[in-house]
Write a protein that holds these residues in place. Structure first.
Motif, short mmCIF file in Angstrom:
data_model
loop_
_atom_site.label_atom_id
_atom_site.label_comp_id
_atom_site.label_asym_id
_atom_site.label_seq_id
_atom_site.Cartn_x
_atom_site.Cartn_y
_atom_site.Cartn_z
N LEU A 84 -1.03 -12.97 -43.08
CA LEU A 84 -1.07 -13.57 -41.74
C LEU A 84 0.26 -13.32 -41.06
O LEU A 84 1.28 -13.18 -41.72
N HIS A 85 0.24 -13.28 -39.74
CA HIS A 85 1.47 -13.16 -38.95
C HIS A 85 1.60 -14.42 -38.12
O HIS A 85 0.62 -14.89 -37.54
N PHE A 86 2.78 -14.99 -38.08
CA PHE A 86 3.02 -16.23 -37.38
C PHE A 86 3.93 -15.99 -36.19
O PHE A 86 4.88 -15.20 -36.26
N ALA A 87 3.67 -16.70 -35.10
CA ALA A 87 4.47 -16.56 -33.88
C ALA A 87 5.80 -17.31 -33.99
O ALA A 87 6.74 -16.97 -33.30
N SER A 88 5.87 -18.31 -34.87
CA SER A 88 7.09 -19.10 -34.99
C SER A 88 7.21 -19.65 -36.41
O SER A 88 6.24 -19.70 -37.16
N SER A 89 8.42 -20.08 -36.74
CA SER A 89 8.65 -20.71 -38.04
C SER A 89 7.84 -22.00 -38.15
O SER A 89 7.31 -22.32 -39.21
N ILE B 243 12.31 -8.64 -36.61
CA ILE B 243 12.11 -9.75 -37.55
C ILE B 243 10.71 -10.33 -37.41
O ILE B 243 10.21 -10.57 -36.32
N GLU B 244 10.06 -10.56 -38.53
CA GLU B 244 8.75 -11.19 -38.62
C GLU B 244 8.90 -12.51 -39.36
O GLU B 244 9.86 -12.71 -40.10
N ILE B 245 7.94 -13.39 -39.21
CA ILE B 245 7.91 -14.67 -39.92
C ILE B 245 6.64 -14.68 -40.76
O ILE B 245 5.56 -14.35 -40.27
N GLY B 246 6.77 -15.04 -42.02
CA GLY B 246 5.62 -15.07 -42.90
C GLY B 246 5.74 -16.15 -43.95
O GLY B 246 6.70 -16.93 -43.96
N VAL B 247 4.77 -16.18 -44.82
CA VAL B 247 4.76 -17.13 -45.93
C VAL B 247 4.72 -16.34 -47.22
O VAL B 247 3.82 -15.52 -47.44
N LEU B 248 5.72 -16.59 -48.06
CA LEU B 248 5.79 -15.96 -49.37
C LEU B 248 5.04 -16.82 -50.37
O LEU B 248 5.33 -18.01 -50.52
N LEU B 249 4.04 -16.24 -51.01
CA LEU B 249 3.21 -16.96 -51.96
C LEU B 249 3.89 -17.01 -53.33
O LEU B 249 4.79 -16.20 -53.61
N PRO B 250 3.48 -17.93 -54.19
CA PRO B 250 4.12 -18.06 -55.50
C PRO B 250 4.04 -16.79 -56.37
O PRO B 250 4.89 -16.57 -57.22
N ASN B 251 3.06 -15.93 -56.11
CA ASN B 251 2.93 -14.69 -56.88
C ASN B 251 3.84 -13.58 -56.37
O ASN B 251 3.78 -12.46 -56.85
N GLY B 252 4.69 -13.89 -55.35
CA GLY B 252 5.64 -12.91 -54.84
C GLY B 252 5.12 -12.05 -53.71
O GLY B 252 5.82 -11.17 -53.22
#
Length: 73
Positions: A39-44, A25-34
Protein backbone atom coordinates in the motif's frame (compact mmCIF):
# COMPACT_ATOMS: atom_id res chain seq x y z
CA UNK A 1 18.59 18.78 -9.33
CA UNK A 2 17.16 20.03 -12.63
CA UNK A 3 15.07 23.11 -13.25
CA UNK A 4 11.90 23.09 -15.30
CA UNK A 5 9.91 26.07 -16.56
CA UNK A 6 6.27 26.11 -15.55
CA UNK A 7 3.37 28.51 -15.85
CA UNK A 8 1.78 29.61 -12.57
CA UNK A 9 -1.24 31.95 -12.62
CA UNK A 10 -0.45 32.99 -16.18
CA UNK A 11 3.20 33.89 -15.49
CA UNK A 12 6.42 31.97 -16.00
CA UNK A 13 8.00 30.64 -12.82
CA UNK A 14 10.96 28.35 -12.23
CA UNK A 15 10.10 25.22 -10.31
CA UNK A 16 12.67 22.93 -8.76
CA UNK A 17 12.15 19.37 -9.95
CA UNK A 18 14.26 16.51 -8.76
CA UNK A 19 15.05 13.40 -10.74
CA UNK A 20 17.22 12.03 -7.95
CA UNK A 21 15.55 8.89 -6.53
CA UNK A 22 17.34 9.45 -3.21
CA UNK A 23 15.13 12.51 -2.68
CA UNK A 24 11.78 10.89 -3.56
CA UNK A 25 10.46 9.82 -0.16
CA UNK A 26 7.56 7.38 0.29
CA UNK A 27 5.71 6.38 3.45
CA UNK A 28 4.90 2.74 4.10
CA UNK A 29 4.41 0.05 6.69
CA UNK A 30 7.15 -2.47 7.33
CA UNK A 31 5.67 -5.85 8.24
CA UNK A 32 7.23 -8.19 10.82
CA UNK A 33 8.51 -10.47 8.04
CA UNK A 34 10.68 -7.60 6.71
CA UNK A 35 8.54 -6.80 3.68
CA UNK A 36 6.67 -3.59 2.93
CA UNK A 37 2.88 -3.66 2.89
CA UNK A 38 1.63 -3.36 -0.70
CA UNK A 39 0.00 0.00 0.00
CA UNK A 40 1.07 3.61 -0.50
CA UNK A 41 0.14 6.20 2.11
CA UNK A 42 -0.27 9.94 1.60
CA UNK A 43 0.94 10.75 5.12
CA UNK A 44 2.55 9.25 8.19
CA UNK A 45 -0.73 9.71 10.06
CA UNK A 46 -2.56 7.59 7.47
CA UNK A 47 0.07 4.85 7.71
CA UNK A 48 -0.01 4.95 11.53
CA UNK A 49 -3.81 4.55 11.49
CA UNK A 50 -3.47 1.45 9.29
CA UNK A 51 -0.45 -0.17 10.97
CA UNK A 52 -0.72 -2.59 13.88
CA UNK A 53 2.36 -1.88 16.03
CA UNK A 54 1.23 -4.47 18.58
CA UNK A 55 1.83 -7.06 15.83
CA UNK A 56 5.31 -5.74 15.02
CA UNK A 57 4.39 -3.43 12.13
CA UNK A 58 6.36 -0.18 11.79
CA UNK A 59 5.69 3.02 9.84
CA UNK A 60 8.76 3.82 7.72
CA UNK A 61 9.88 6.50 5.28
CA UNK A 62 11.95 5.24 2.38
CA UNK A 63 13.05 6.06 -1.13
CA UNK A 64 13.06 3.79 -4.16
CA UNK A 65 16.66 2.78 -3.47
CA UNK A 66 15.94 1.52 0.05
CA UNK A 67 12.67 -0.10 -1.00
CA UNK A 68 14.70 -2.73 -2.83
CA UNK A 69 16.50 -3.67 0.38
CA UNK A 70 13.13 -4.14 2.12
CA UNK A 71 11.71 -6.21 -0.73
CA UNK A 72 14.89 -7.99 -1.83
CA UNK A 73 14.79 -6.61 -5.41
Amino acid sequence: MSKRQSVVNGTDAEAQVTDDPREQIEIGVLLPNGRLAALHFASSAEAEAWAEPENGEQVVEYNILSECSFNSC
